[in-house]
Scaffold this motif. Structure first.
Motif, PDB file in Angstrom:
ATOM      1  N   GLY A 157       0.851  -1.184   0.000  1.00 15.15           N
ATOM      2  CA  GLY A 157       0.000   0.000   0.000  1.00 15.15           C
ATOM      3  C   GLY A 157       0.885   1.231   0.000  1.00 15.15           C
ATOM      4  O   GLY A 157       2.113   1.136   0.151  1.00 15.15           O
ATOM      5  N   TRP A 158       0.286   2.392  -0.168  1.00 16.70           N
ATOM      6  CA  TRP A 158       1.049   3.637  -0.233  1.00 16.70           C
ATOM      7  C   TRP A 158       0.358   4.721   0.569  1.00 16.70           C
ATOM      8  O   TRP A 158      -0.874   4.781   0.628  1.00 16.70           O
ATOM      9  N   LYS A 159       1.139   5.570   1.203  1.00 13.36           N
ATOM     10  CA  LYS A 159       0.632   6.782   1.823  1.00 13.36           C
ATOM     11  C   LYS A 159       1.183   7.976   1.039  1.00 13.36           C
ATOM     12  O   LYS A 159       2.389   8.059   0.790  1.00 13.36           O
ATOM     13  N   LYS A 160       0.298   8.876   0.664  1.00 11.78           N
ATOM     14  CA  LYS A 160       0.678  10.086  -0.061  1.00 11.78           C
ATOM     15  C   LYS A 160       0.545  11.274   0.877  1.00 11.78           C
ATOM     16  O   LYS A 160      -0.555  11.603   1.320  1.00 11.78           O
ATOM     17  N   SER A 161       1.664  11.911   1.187  1.00 14.04           N
ATOM     18  CA  SER A 161       1.694  13.046   2.109  1.00 14.04           C
ATOM     19  C   SER A 161       2.015  14.310   1.328  1.00 14.04           C
ATOM     20  O   SER A 161       3.037  14.378   0.638  1.00 14.04           O
ATOM     21  N   TYR A 162       1.143  15.328   1.463  1.00 17.46           N
ATOM     22  CA  TYR A 162       1.301  16.547   0.674  1.00 17.46           C
ATOM     23  C   TYR A 162       0.442  17.652   1.280  1.00 17.46           C
ATOM     24  O   TYR A 162      -0.444  17.390   2.104  1.00 17.46           O
ATOM     25  N   PHE A 163       0.718  18.887   0.875  1.00 15.37           N
ATOM     26  CA  PHE A 163      -0.124  20.004   1.288  1.00 15.37           C
ATOM     27  C   PHE A 163      -1.297  20.104   0.334  1.00 15.37           C
ATOM     28  O   PHE A 163      -1.117  20.234  -0.870  1.00 15.37           O
ATOM     29  N   ASN A 164      -2.496  20.036   0.875  1.00 14.01           N
ATOM     30  CA  ASN A 164      -3.712  20.089   0.059  1.00 14.01           C
ATOM     31  C   ASN A 164      -4.173  21.534  -0.054  1.00 14.01           C
ATOM     32  O   ASN A 164      -4.657  22.115   0.924  1.00 14.01           O
ATOM     33  N   PRO A 165      -4.023  22.163  -1.228  1.00 15.63           N
ATOM     34  CA  PRO A 165      -4.402  23.573  -1.351  1.00 15.63           C
ATOM     35  C   PRO A 165      -5.898  23.822  -1.214  1.00 15.63           C
ATOM     36  O   PRO A 165      -6.318  24.900  -0.811  1.00 15.63           O
ATOM     37  N   ILE A 308      23.673  22.675 -12.827  1.00 15.66           N
ATOM     38  CA  ILE A 308      22.993  21.774 -11.893  1.00 15.66           C
ATOM     39  C   ILE A 308      23.716  20.434 -11.853  1.00 15.66           C
ATOM     40  O   ILE A 308      23.972  19.810 -12.885  1.00 15.66           O
ATOM     41  N   VAL A 309      24.066  20.028 -10.636  1.00 20.74           N
ATOM     42  CA  VAL A 309      24.722  18.739 -10.426  1.00 20.74           C
ATOM     43  C   VAL A 309      23.740  17.706  -9.895  1.00 20.74           C
ATOM     44  O   VAL A 309      23.744  16.546 -10.304  1.00 20.74           O
ATOM     45  N   ARG A 310      22.875  18.149  -8.998  1.00 20.62           N
ATOM     46  CA  ARG A 310      21.914  17.246  -8.389  1.00 20.62           C
ATOM     47  C   ARG A 310      20.743  18.053  -7.835  1.00 20.62           C
ATOM     48  O   ARG A 310      20.927  19.184  -7.377  1.00 20.62           O
ATOM     49  N   VAL A 311      19.541  17.461  -7.893  1.00 18.46           N
ATOM     50  CA  VAL A 311      18.352  18.064  -7.298  1.00 18.46           C
ATOM     51  C   VAL A 311      17.778  17.075  -6.296  1.00 18.46           C
ATOM     52  O   VAL A 311      17.501  15.921  -6.643  1.00 18.46           O
ATOM     53  N   ASN A 312      17.634  17.513  -5.052  1.00 15.23           N
ATOM     54  CA  ASN A 312      17.048  16.667  -4.008  1.00 15.23           C
ATOM     55  C   ASN A 312      15.521  16.802  -4.064  1.00 15.23           C
ATOM     56  O   ASN A 312      14.948  17.753  -3.521  1.00 15.23           O
ATOM     57  N   ALA A 313      14.898  15.874  -4.744  1.00 18.02           N
ATOM     58  CA  ALA A 313      13.466  15.959  -5.011  1.00 18.02           C
ATOM     59  C   ALA A 313      12.652  15.695  -3.756  1.00 18.02           C
ATOM     60  O   ALA A 313      13.078  14.966  -2.860  1.00 18.02           O
ATOM     61  N   THR A 314      11.474  16.286  -3.691  1.00 21.66           N
ATOM     62  CA  THR A 314      10.522  16.034  -2.619  1.00 21.66           C
ATOM     63  C   THR A 314       9.753  14.755  -2.929  1.00 21.66           C
ATOM     64  O   THR A 314       9.214  14.601  -4.024  1.00 21.66           O
ATOM     65  N   GLU A 315       9.721  13.838  -1.982  1.00 20.06           N
ATOM     66  CA  GLU A 315       9.026  12.571  -2.177  1.00 20.06           C
ATOM     67  C   GLU A 315       7.666  12.612  -1.489  1.00 20.06           C
ATOM     68  O   GLU A 315       7.561  12.918  -0.307  1.00 20.06           O
ATOM     69  N   TYR A 316       6.620  12.324  -2.238  1.00 18.22           N
ATOM     70  CA  TYR A 316       5.252  12.366  -1.732  1.00 18.22           C
ATOM     71  C   TYR A 316       4.777  11.023  -1.203  1.00 18.22           C
ATOM     72  O   TYR A 316       3.886  10.969  -0.353  1.00 18.22           O
ATOM     73  N   PHE A 317       5.348   9.927  -1.714  1.00 18.15           N
ATOM     74  CA  PHE A 317       4.798   8.607  -1.440  1.00 18.15           C
ATOM     75  C   PHE A 317       5.679   7.826  -0.469  1.00 18.15           C
ATOM     76  O   PHE A 317       6.906   7.837  -0.571  1.00 18.15           O
ATOM     77  N   THR A 318       5.013   7.155   0.459  1.00 18.26           N
ATOM     78  CA  THR A 318       5.674   6.281   1.423  1.00 18.26           C
ATOM     79  C   THR A 318       5.084   4.885   1.283  1.00 18.26           C
ATOM     80  O   THR A 318       3.859   4.715   1.291  1.00 18.26           O
ATOM     81  N   LYS A 319       5.941   3.911   1.158  1.00 23.48           N
ATOM     82  CA  LYS A 319       5.484   2.537   0.962  1.00 23.48           C
ATOM     83  C   LYS A 319       5.041   1.920   2.281  1.00 23.48           C
ATOM     84  O   LYS A 319       5.684   2.088   3.310  1.00 23.48           O
ATOM     85  N   ILE A 320       3.917   1.192   2.239  1.00 27.61           N
ATOM     86  CA  ILE A 320       3.454   0.397   3.373  1.00 27.61           C
ATOM     87  C   ILE A 320       3.695  -1.070   3.003  1.00 27.61           C
ATOM     88  O   ILE A 320       2.927  -1.658   2.248  1.00 27.61           O
ATOM     89  N   PRO A 321       4.763  -1.677   3.494  1.00 30.77           N
ATOM     90  CA  PRO A 321       5.094  -3.052   3.083  1.00 30.77           C
ATOM     91  C   PRO A 321       4.433  -4.089   3.973  1.00 30.77           C
ATOM     92  O   PRO A 321       4.018  -3.806   5.098  1.00 30.77           O
ATOM     93  N   PHE A 322       4.354  -5.305   3.461  1.00 36.70           N
ATOM     94  CA  PHE A 322       3.866  -6.424   4.264  1.00 36.70           C
ATOM     95  C   PHE A 322       4.957  -7.493   4.359  1.00 36.70           C
ATOM     96  O   PHE A 322       5.691  -7.517   5.329  1.00 36.70           O
ATOM     97  N   ILE A 323       5.092  -8.333   3.343  1.00 38.16           N
ATOM     98  CA  ILE A 323       6.164  -9.330   3.313  1.00 38.16           C
ATOM     99  C   ILE A 323       6.979  -9.099   2.042  1.00 38.16           C
ATOM    100  O   ILE A 323       6.417  -9.092   0.949  1.00 38.16           O
ATOM    101  N   PRO A 324       8.303  -8.884   2.138  1.00 43.62           N
ATOM    102  CA  PRO A 324       9.117  -8.624   0.945  1.00 43.62           C
ATOM    103  C   PRO A 324       8.974  -9.737  -0.087  1.00 43.62           C
ATOM    104  O   PRO A 324       8.930 -10.921   0.251  1.00 43.62           O
ATOM    105  N   SER A 325       8.887  -9.331  -1.351  1.00 38.45           N
ATOM    106  CA  SER A 325       8.716 -10.302  -2.423  1.00 38.45           C
ATOM    107  C   SER A 325      10.021 -11.033  -2.697  1.00 38.45           C
ATOM    108  O   SER A 325      11.079 -10.401  -2.830  1.00 38.45           O
ATOM    109  N   PRO A 326      10.014 -12.368  -2.797  1.00 38.24           N
ATOM    110  CA  PRO A 326      11.251 -13.113  -3.071  1.00 38.24           C
ATOM    111  C   PRO A 326      11.868 -12.802  -4.426  1.00 38.24           C
ATOM    112  O   PRO A 326      13.067 -13.031  -4.624  1.00 38.24           O
ATOM    113  N   ASP A 327      11.077 -12.293  -5.392  1.00 36.64           N
ATOM    114  CA  ASP A 327      11.634 -12.026  -6.713  1.00 36.64           C
ATOM    115  C   ASP A 327      12.364 -10.688  -6.782  1.00 36.64           C
ATOM    116  O   ASP A 327      12.870 -10.308  -7.839  1.00 36.64           O
ATOM    117  N   GLY A 328      12.412  -9.949  -5.672  1.00 36.00           N
ATOM    118  CA  GLY A 328      13.164  -8.700  -5.626  1.00 36.00           C
ATOM    119  C   GLY A 328      12.420  -7.488  -6.140  1.00 36.00           C
ATOM    120  O   GLY A 328      13.022  -6.416  -6.260  1.00 36.00           O
TER     121      GLY A 328
END
Length: 341
Positions: A157-165, A308-328
């Motif tokens: 599952g995923w959680k999306k965290s952001y400012f809602n205008p 520009i060498v690098r941009v530290n992007a803002t991440e909106y999504f956080t993963k909600i894991p259960f059991i890691p998949s064996p296929d990677g």
């Protein structure tokens, strides 16, 4: 590589803009829309097998009865609620462990704190963020409840965290795994170059965003003036069967489907892909919004030549894991996959 007739300048002013679509030529917006769609389509194909498995898992959890034809037509088809019971047992244990009282957020105070000022600040932040989750964002607790149950079925599952205008405060929304299209073999959500949130939106919601300046003015576009098309696919049909509903006919109140893609794309022509959020309408591929996915200019690293060498992007999504998949893969497995056979 995306080719544009007119590129923009990536600077502090660009980062602050709520919508950058007015800086592009109409033909460039068409090219960007097709680029976003192609990236979305590649990710959809990469997770096609996983989507079939997750839909089958949801069918078992919802006790969906289907007619069997093997070994003969109309043979017995008994489904035991093993997956449903397993998910409910997990939910019953996980929910009180996460929502235990009113103090949800607890800040850690690293280092020495001789006068206690850091500890006092941590306590203030903890109380305020707990209030944000439980009081200000009234849907957070309900969505966390759904997240625990749904994630244990399909595994992710995923959680999306952001400012809602529209609401005027921070939101933390639960996103079903099927509604966030991401490359199946991505190592992490942070390193994935494209991730697309499928968002249904009613006509009034689109109108509000246009008037607020969040979307560009598309109120006279042909696709907006017509009734929105109802997406027809096997996954939606199975979901309708689980809910016992009949798909309605397309009408004025049918929601539009938007694809909000968090991507890295070179819009200034310097050869480095910068982080943006590009939103398009599903059927027409019309670009309605482009915004930089970075909070401040200080998050952009430059060399001595000002490049520009690098941009530290803002991440909106956080993963909600259960059991890691064996296929990677990035998509974990749940009780639906473990107990389905």
């Amino acid at each position: 590589m995306l080719q544009l007739q007119q590129y923009i300048t990536y600077d502090a002013d660009t980062i602050k803009q709520p919508n950058l679509t007015d800086r592009f030529l109409p033909e460039d917006l068409l090219a960007i829309g097709e680029w976003v769609w192609d990236a979305y389509d590649r990710d959809v194909k990469s997770r096609a097998d996983w989507l079939r498995r997750s839909e089958a898992a949801m069918d078992l959890a919802m006790q969906l009865q289907t007619e069997k034809t093997f070994p003969w037509q109309g043979c017995s088809n008994v489904k035991f609620p093993i997956i449903t019971i397993a998910c409910m047992q997990f939910h019953a244990r996980a929910y009180p462990a996460i929502i235990n009282g009113r103090n949800l957020v607890q800040c850690r105070t690293p280092g020495s704190d001789p006068d206690g000022s850091i500890t006092a600040r941590a306590e203030r932040i903890s109380k305020f963020m707990s209030w944000q989750l439980l009081e200000q964002n009234e849907s957070w607790e309900e969505q966390t409840d759904r997240a625990l149950l749904c994630t244990s079925i399909v595994g992710t599952g995923w959680k999306k965290s952001y400012f809602n205008p529209s609401l005027g405060y921070n939101s933390s929304d639960f996103i079903m795994a099927k509604d966030l299209v991401i490359d199946y073999w991505a190592k992490s959500v942070e390193e994935c170059p494209t991730k697309t949130h499928i968002i249904p939106m009613f006509r009034n919601q689109v109108y509000e965003r246009c008037k607020r300046g969040i979307f560009r003015d598309i109120l006279e576009e042909n696709w907006y003036e017509q009734d929105a098309a109802i997406p027809i696919n096997s996954q939606q049909q199975r979901a309708d069967n689980r809910g016992g509903v009949t798909p309605p006919q397309s009408n004025y109140n049918t929601p539009f489907t938007f694809l909000e893609q968090h991507c890295w794309i070179d819009l200034d022509g310097d050869g480095y892909d910068e982080p943006y959020v590009v939103t398009i309408e599903h059927d027409s591929h019309c670009v309605v919004r482009i915004v930089a996915r970075v909070e401040r200019w200080e998050d952009v690293e430059l060399n001595n030549q000002g490049e520009i060498v690098r941009v530290n992007a803002t991440e909106y999504f956080t993963k909600i894991p259960f059991i890691p998949s064996p296929d990677g893969s990035i998509m974990d497995i749940g009780f639906g996959t473990l107990l389905g056979p």
